[in-house]
Scaffold this motif. Structure first.
Motif, PDB file in Angstrom:
ATOM      1  N   GLU A 126     -32.866  32.642  23.207  1.00 32.96           N
ATOM      2  CA  GLU A 126     -33.880  33.163  24.114  1.00 32.96           C
ATOM      3  C   GLU A 126     -35.263  32.611  23.789  1.00 32.96           C
ATOM      4  N   HIS A 127     -35.472  32.208  22.521  1.00 36.58           N
ATOM      5  CA  HIS A 127     -36.769  31.633  22.166  1.00 36.58           C
ATOM      6  C   HIS A 127     -36.993  30.314  22.913  1.00 36.58           C
ATOM      7  N   VAL A 128     -35.940  29.483  23.026  1.00 38.10           N
ATOM      8  CA  VAL A 128     -36.073  28.218  23.772  1.00 38.10           C
ATOM      9  C   VAL A 128     -36.255  28.508  25.253  1.00 38.10           C
ATOM     10  N   THR A 129     -35.517  29.487  25.765  1.00 42.50           N
ATOM     11  CA  THR A 129     -35.690  29.870  27.166  1.00 42.50           C
ATOM     12  C   THR A 129     -37.109  30.383  27.420  1.00 42.50           C
ATOM     13  N   LEU A 130     -37.650  31.153  26.437  1.00 46.08           N
ATOM     14  CA  LEU A 130     -39.033  31.631  26.543  1.00 46.08           C
ATOM     15  C   LEU A 130     -40.005  30.471  26.583  1.00 46.08           C
ATOM     16  N   LEU A 131     -39.756  29.466  25.763  1.00 46.69           N
ATOM     17  CA  LEU A 131     -40.628  28.287  25.759  1.00 46.69           C
ATOM     18  C   LEU A 131     -40.559  27.549  27.092  1.00 46.69           C
ATOM     19  N   LEU A 132     -39.375  27.454  27.683  1.00 44.27           N
ATOM     20  CA  LEU A 132     -39.259  26.822  28.999  1.00 44.27           C
ATOM     21  C   LEU A 132     -40.041  27.591  30.057  1.00 44.27           C
ATOM     22  N   THR A 133     -40.039  28.915  29.929  1.00 48.70           N
ATOM     23  CA  THR A 133     -40.810  29.734  30.874  1.00 48.70           C
ATOM     24  C   THR A 133     -42.301  29.513  30.695  1.00 48.70           C
ATOM     25  N   VAL A 134     -42.746  29.396  29.420  1.00 48.90           N
ATOM     26  CA  VAL A 134     -44.170  29.147  29.152  1.00 48.90           C
ATOM     27  C   VAL A 134     -44.602  27.818  29.751  1.00 48.90           C
ATOM     28  N   LEU A 135     -43.702  26.838  29.785  1.00 47.73           N
ATOM     29  CA  LEU A 135     -44.055  25.518  30.330  1.00 47.73           C
ATOM     30  C   LEU A 135     -44.374  25.572  31.823  1.00 47.73           C
ATOM     31  N   GLU A 136     -43.998  26.646  32.493  1.00 47.74           N
ATOM     32  CA  GLU A 136     -44.337  26.767  33.908  1.00 47.74           C
ATOM     33  C   GLU A 136     -45.814  27.093  34.121  1.00 47.74           C
ATOM     34  N   PHE A 140     -53.780  23.837  31.088  1.00 49.57           N
ATOM     35  CA  PHE A 140     -53.616  22.677  30.210  1.00 49.57           C
ATOM     36  C   PHE A 140     -53.403  23.089  28.763  1.00 49.57           C
ATOM     37  N   HIS A 141     -54.161  24.119  28.292  1.00 52.02           N
ATOM     38  CA  HIS A 141     -54.100  24.540  26.890  1.00 52.02           C
ATOM     39  C   HIS A 141     -52.795  25.264  26.563  1.00 52.02           C
ATOM     40  N   VAL A 142     -52.015  25.570  27.552  1.00 52.40           N
ATOM     41  CA  VAL A 142     -50.699  26.173  27.323  1.00 52.40           C
ATOM     42  C   VAL A 142     -49.591  25.136  27.514  1.00 52.40           C
ATOM     43  N   ARG A 143     -49.688  24.383  28.574  1.00 53.13           N
ATOM     44  CA  ARG A 143     -48.606  23.466  28.918  1.00 53.13           C
ATOM     45  C   ARG A 143     -48.497  22.301  27.937  1.00 53.13           C
ATOM     46  N   TRP A 144     -49.636  21.763  27.558  1.00 56.82           N
ATOM     47  CA  TRP A 144     -49.586  20.583  26.690  1.00 56.82           C
ATOM     48  C   TRP A 144     -48.995  20.903  25.320  1.00 56.82           C
ATOM     49  N   PRO A 145     -49.502  21.947  24.595  1.00 57.84           N
ATOM     50  CA  PRO A 145     -48.854  22.257  23.309  1.00 57.84           C
ATOM     51  C   PRO A 145     -47.407  22.702  23.461  1.00 57.84           C
ATOM     52  N   GLY A 146     -47.060  23.313  24.611  1.00 60.70           N
ATOM     53  CA  GLY A 146     -45.662  23.671  24.841  1.00 60.70           C
ATOM     54  C   GLY A 146     -44.771  22.452  24.936  1.00 60.70           C
ATOM     55  N   VAL A 147     -45.254  21.408  25.620  1.00 62.08           N
ATOM     56  CA  VAL A 147     -44.486  20.155  25.726  1.00 62.08           C
ATOM     57  C   VAL A 147     -44.309  19.531  24.353  1.00 62.08           C
ATOM     58  N   LYS A 148     -45.377  19.494  23.551  1.00 65.63           N
ATOM     59  CA  LYS A 148     -45.291  18.900  22.216  1.00 65.63           C
ATOM     60  C   LYS A 148     -44.346  19.692  21.316  1.00 65.63           C
ATOM     61  N   LEU A 149     -44.391  21.022  21.430  1.00 64.64           N
ATOM     62  CA  LEU A 149     -43.522  21.850  20.607  1.00 64.64           C
ATOM     63  C   LEU A 149     -42.047  21.620  20.952  1.00 64.64           C
ATOM     64  N   LEU A 150     -41.716  21.590  22.233  1.00 62.12           N
ATOM     65  CA  LEU A 150     -40.330  21.374  22.627  1.00 62.12           C
ATOM     66  C   LEU A 150     -39.849  19.978  22.218  1.00 62.12           C
ATOM     67  N   THR A 151     -40.733  18.983  22.274  1.00 57.87           N
ATOM     68  CA  THR A 151     -40.382  17.636  21.824  1.00 57.87           C
ATOM     69  C   THR A 151     -40.058  17.629  20.339  1.00 57.87           C
ATOM     70  N   ALA A 152     -40.876  18.362  19.540  1.00 53.84           N
ATOM     71  CA  ALA A 152     -40.620  18.427  18.103  1.00 53.84           C
ATOM     72  C   ALA A 152     -39.294  19.128  17.819  1.00 53.84           C
ATOM     73  N   LEU A 153     -38.988  20.184  18.553  1.00 47.59           N
ATOM     74  CA  LEU A 153     -37.710  20.865  18.381  1.00 47.59           C
ATOM     75  C   LEU A 153     -36.539  19.918  18.645  1.00 47.59           C
ATOM     76  N   LEU A 154     -36.653  19.115  19.717  1.00 46.08           N
ATOM     77  CA  LEU A 154     -35.582  18.174  20.056  1.00 46.08           C
ATOM     78  C   LEU A 154     -35.439  17.091  19.000  1.00 46.08           C
ATOM     79  N   LYS A 155     -36.549  16.657  18.404  1.00 46.97           N
ATOM     80  CA  LYS A 155     -36.465  15.633  17.360  1.00 46.97           C
ATOM     81  C   LYS A 155     -35.729  16.168  16.137  1.00 46.97           C
ATOM     82  N   ASN A 156     -35.983  17.437  15.771  1.00 38.06           N
ATOM     83  CA  ASN A 156     -35.407  17.994  14.551  1.00 38.06           C
ATOM     84  C   ASN A 156     -33.965  18.472  14.738  1.00 38.06           C
ATOM     85  N   GLN A 157     -33.681  19.140  15.850  1.00 32.74           N
ATOM     86  CA  GLN A 157     -32.339  19.689  16.107  1.00 32.74           C
ATOM     87  C   GLN A 157     -31.954  19.370  17.554  1.00 32.74           C
ATOM     88  N   GLY A 158     -31.766  18.084  17.829  1.00 31.41           N
ATOM     89  CA  GLY A 158     -31.591  17.646  19.205  1.00 31.41           C
ATOM     90  C   GLY A 158     -30.362  18.221  19.886  1.00 31.41           C
TER      91      GLY A 158
END
Length: 953
Positions: A126-136, A140-158
């Motif tokens: 649900e935390h990843v689903t919550l992050l996807l909801t935040v990306l909506e 700018f100050h919410v969407r941009w760090p959300g994109v970077k955070l999800l990218t980092a998650l995919l790099k570590n545990q793709g």
């Protein structure tokens, strides 16, 4: 608040708390503060400490930060701080920059730390689903760090994050919206996010592709300047490679969407190609890789062929050839372009023919193939470029017997042109040069000109080489064996042995030419039997393969080197087990498996360039059969030959039966076509008959209408004459006329009754036939139908004859009236009226006569057609389907006959009504009218009286 300001703004007097204590207090403030401003300040402080105290913030604050994402959605500022903090503790980029000068252990610990915090974050999907909801959120100050955070998650545990996003409703679609963001920073980071998302996951790749990703990415590439664009173009190309590589579904979607045509403008280069930027080189390199992905040899043959066709039709291949022949192109781009052109033309006859027609812009113009071969045999050229040219030449000859013939033809004496350099001359020059790499490349290239082409193997035996002045020329085959015996470098000898094995395999004539030289077999046996070093083991294995080919494809035309004598020689000089062991050295070599993986020759260094991909396939095919051939005795070979002959005989019998079956199939098809043609003709004839019946019915209706009109006219005339009879004494004649009309109507009534009985009988017979099971042939059904149609036409013709007789009777009656009227005192207008009616009846009589003649002709035509149809259907076989169709037709005709019967009944009712009205008129005139029953009784009485008189007589 003073505490937080002290942490952020400066040091307060007194003992200072440790970092862990400070972070603990900040986490407590985030968890317990009721004011949004206090929580916001605490999260901002955590963000500032997250890089320095990554471990402490990660272990203590993650849950509080996730809670902020859930509860404080209305405040974009605190959401941005929370997302930045999570990004700082999960991302490893900052650690990588700091640890460049430190040892690998510290770097590994930093990577493990990011993976650990990522694992903590994604424990609850649900935390990843919550992050996807935040990306909506559009802020700018919410969407941009959300994109970077999800990218980092995919790099570590793709893999784990991909699985969560895949099952999340509209998860991938939400991320695709990032490409449409007007803010370039978010769009560009969205590209990086999608790159990580699509790595190694075919399901997500398909979803992204069907979310119109190709269209958006190509638009971005065009907007950014195509190959002249910056890093954004590179990111788009990397994402396209992720979507297309090893994904046949997306490749087909890319081709069907006409996106290949949009790749052509990428490769438009000018005359001045100097000074390319590093970014442009990178972009163009990725663009060429994208083309290669679509036509890769690992794709299915059908998909590759379709893409090759599209690339030729849209002009992409022509554009690539332009780059190939352009000047000033960087070496690595030129090398990749050669590899790309190689795979675009591989196995495609149209593309190979076009490539053969390409000329370099030189004076005089030279074919592109010749220019490329000049680079291949030039030892001063880069190694990767020479490998690329060899691959291009191999792809040009792949499944291209026409091209193979053209290359071999340049070596034949009759086609050599001393004024120009040909491909054959370059190959021979490279084959016998001092550079071992040129020897190997030329030998492999020439082997590909002979691959699976028996004709060219035999043609190459004609090639003669002039070795030195004053000495006779020697054949190319002999010159190759001469160089082998001279003990040149291993790479040269391996190349020549691969050429000889390819040349004489499956070519008994070439085997005979090779064995004809008395020195070849002793040289091979000597090479195989010696105990040489590790480097020579591969040469020994190839010599064993060459000798084994001489045994397996030997036609026993040379008495000294038959199969049996060669096997005896191996047993005496080498030993069968030793021979098989040496033969196995080839496949056990470490470079053999590497070359067998893919067609493109890719080697880390020139010294490791020993095996060709196609040759590994030949070895795999021949190793087993050669081993069996060496171990077989003469008796076993004889048995095998007998079995082969038996199999050949069986094959011949099977072939004959196949030809017979083909002939029978052709005959059956022809008969089916004839049946279809006759069925069509029958339908046409039935349609004609139906049309004629309709016309006859129309004529009947017209006749009945005219008759009714004539009856009305006669009635009005008789009334006027009845009025005049009181003066002229004509009432008796009028009564006589009415009696005759009544009698005529009775005759018509009897005729209609007869027709009705005929129809009833026809309907009964059709019902009986429909009720019976379908038997007999189609010819009998068709003949029955034609007979019925003819009977209908005959009855209609008889009906027409009766009607004509009636018209003649009426005509005579009118003539009689006219004659009577001329002698009586009848007005002149009545006489002229009779004359007009008489003319009308004559015209109608003529028309009916003509119609009768036409019907007779049609009847004759139908009789003739029936005879023709019987003759045609005599050769056709009946089928149940046709009989079922005929049954349905009969049922249809039954229904039509029922309908016609109903019409006749209605017509009889009308006639009865008319008779009744006429009887009433006669009664009104004072005449005695007898009913039909009275008439029948009187007729019976008259008949009895006549019988009594006969008895008395």
């Amino acid at each position: 608040m003073n505490f937080i300001r002290g942490v952020i703004g400066g040091q307060a007097p007194g003992p200072q708390p440790s970092g862990a204590e400070t972070i603990q207090k900040l986490c407590d403030r985030v968890a317990s503060s009721t004011l949004l401003e206090d929580r916001r300040d605490a999260v901002r402080a955590l963000k500032s400490l997250s890089k320095k105290y990554r471990m402490e913030v990660g272990t203590q604050a993650v849950d509080h930060l996730i809670n902020i994402l859930q509860t404080d959605r209305s405040d974009s500022e605190i959401l941005g701080y929370a997302l930045d903090t999570l990004y700082n503790i999960i991302c490893n980029d900052e650690e990588e920059e700091q640890d460049e000068s430190e040892d690998e252990t510290i770097q590994k610990q930093a990577d493990d730390l990011g993976a650990q915090f990522t694992e903590t974050f994604i424990q609850d999907p649900e935390h990843v689903t919550l992050l996807l909801t935040v990306l909506e959120e559009f802020d700018f100050h919410v969407r941009w760090p959300g994109v970077k955070l999800l990218t980092a998650l995919l790099k570590n545990q793709g893999v784990q994050v991909q699985g969560i996003i895949l099952v999340s409703p509209m998860g991938v679609s939400r991320l695709m919206d990032l490409l449409a963001d007007s803010r370039e920073v978010i769009r560009n980071d969205g590209l990086l996010l999608l790159q990580q998302l699509t790595k190694g996951n075919a399901a997500i790749q398909k979803i992204v592709a069907f979310e119109n990703a190709f269209e958006r990415l190509l638009d971005i590439i065009t907007e950014e300047g195509s190959s002249d664009g910056g890093i954004v173009v590179e990111d788009c190309l990397l994402l396209l490679l992720n979507l297309l590589k090893n994904n046949s579904s997306n490749q087909n979607f890319f081709k069907e969407g006409s996106y290949i045509q949009r790749m052509k403008p990428w490769f438009e280069v000018g005359d001045d190609n100097s000074g390319w930027s590093a970014q442009k080189v990178t972009n163009l390199h990725l663009m060429l890789q994208l083309v290669r992905v679509m036509v890769s040899p690992v794709n299915s043959p059908g998909a590759t062929s379709s893409c090759q066709k599209s690339m030729f039709q849209c002009g992409l291949l022509q554009q690539l050839c332009t780059i190939l022949m352009a000047t000033g192109v960087p070496a690595d781009i030129l090398t990749e372009t050669i590899n790309t052109v190689s795979e675009v033309i591989r196995g495609s006859q149209v593309n190979q023919d076009y490539f053969a027609s390409v000329n370099a812009p030189s004076n005089p113009p030279r074919p592109a193939i010749v220019v490329l071969l000049m680079s291949m045999v030039n030892e001063r050229q880069p190694f990767v470029l020479r490998c690329a040219v060899l691959y291009c030449f191999q792809c040009f000859l792949s499944k291209n017997q026409k091209g193979q013939g053209e290359i071999v033809a340049t070596l034949l004496p009759s086609t050599i042109d001393a004024n120009s350099i040909s491909a054959g001359q370059l190959l021979c020059g490279g084959l016998f040069s001092a550079d071992s790499l040129s020897n190997w490349c030329a030998a492999v290239a020439l082997a590909h000109a002979l691959q699976d082409n028996l004709t060219q193997k035999e043609q190459l035996l004609r090639v003669q080489l002039a070795t030195s002045l004053g000495k006779p020329p020697v054949s190319l085959l002999q010159q190759c064996t001469n160089i082998l015996s001279q003990g040149s470098k291993v790479q040269t000898r391996v190349g020549l042995l691969m050429l000889l094995c390819t040349w004489i395999s499956n070519c008994p004539i070439a085997v005979t030419h090779f064995l004809h030289n008395q020195e070849n077999v002793p040289f091979l046996t000597a090479q195989i039997s010696e105990n040489l070093g590790e480097d020579e083991r591969l040469v020994q294995g190839l010599c064993a393969l060459l000798l084994g080919i001489c045994i397996y494809y030997n036609d026993n035309s040379l008495e000294n080197y038959t199969k049996e004598k060669l096997k005896q020689l191996i047993e005496k000089r080498i030993g069968k087990e030793n021979f098989v062991e040496k033969l196995g050295f080839i496949t056990k070599h470490e470079l053999y498996s590497r070359a067998a993986q893919k067609p493109q020759p890719v080697f880390p260094s020139p010294e490791q360039m020993l095996f060709d991909h196609e040759f590994t396939r030949l070895v795999k095919e021949l190793e087993g059969v050669i081993t069996k051939a060496v171990h077989k005795s003469s008796e076993e070979e004889k048995k095998e030959e007998e079995v082969k002959k038996t199999l050949e005989q069986h094959d011949n019998i099977v072939t004959q039966y196949k030809e017979l079956i083909r002939e029978q199939d052709a005959q059956i098809q022809e008969l089916k076509e004839q049946v279809a043609s006759m069925s069509s003709q029958n339908e046409q004839m039935q349609a004609t008959v139906t049309q004629q019946l309709s016309q006859i019915q129309q004529h009947k209706d017209q006749y009945n209408i005219l008759k009714l009109k004539l009856g009305k006219d006669n009635h009005s005339q008789s009334c006027s004459q009845g009025d005049g009879s009181q003066v002229n004494g004509l009432q008796t004649e009028e009564l006589t006329q009415l009696k005759e009309e009544v009698e005529e109507l009775r005759k018509q009534h009897a005729l209609l009754q007869t027709l009705l009985k005929d129809k009833d009988a026809l309907i009964d017979s059709l019902r009986l036939e429909a009720a019976q099971p379908v038997e007999g042939s189609a010819r009998g059904s068709e003949n029955t139908e034609l007979l019925k149609e003819l009977e209908v036409l005959r009855s209609q013709s008889q009906s027409q004859s009766v009607e004509i007789d009636q018209l003649k009777t009426e005509k005579q009656e009118l003539v009689r009236k006219a004659e009577a009227g001329s002698s009586d005192t009848v007005p002149s207008s009545a006489g002229s009226l009779d004359t007009a009616k008489l003319a009308e009846l004559e015209s109608r009589l003529t028309a009916q006569t003509t119609e009768t003649e036409r019907l007779k002709e049609e009847t004759k035509s139908l009789v003739k057609s029936r005879a023709d149809l019987e003759q045609q259907l005599a050769s056709a076989t009946s089928t149940v389907a046709i009989l079922q169709t005929e049954k349905s037709k009969l049922q249809t005709e039954v229904q039509e006959s029922k309908k016609e019967q109903d019409d006749l009944l209605m017509l009889l009712a009308d006639q009865d009504q008319k008779i009744h009205s006429l009887k009433q008129k006669l009664k009104d005139l004072g005449e005695t009218v007898e009913d039909e029953d009275d008439l029948d009784t009187r007729d019976q009485t008259d008949d009895d009286d006549e019988d009594e008189e006969d008895v008395e007589d």
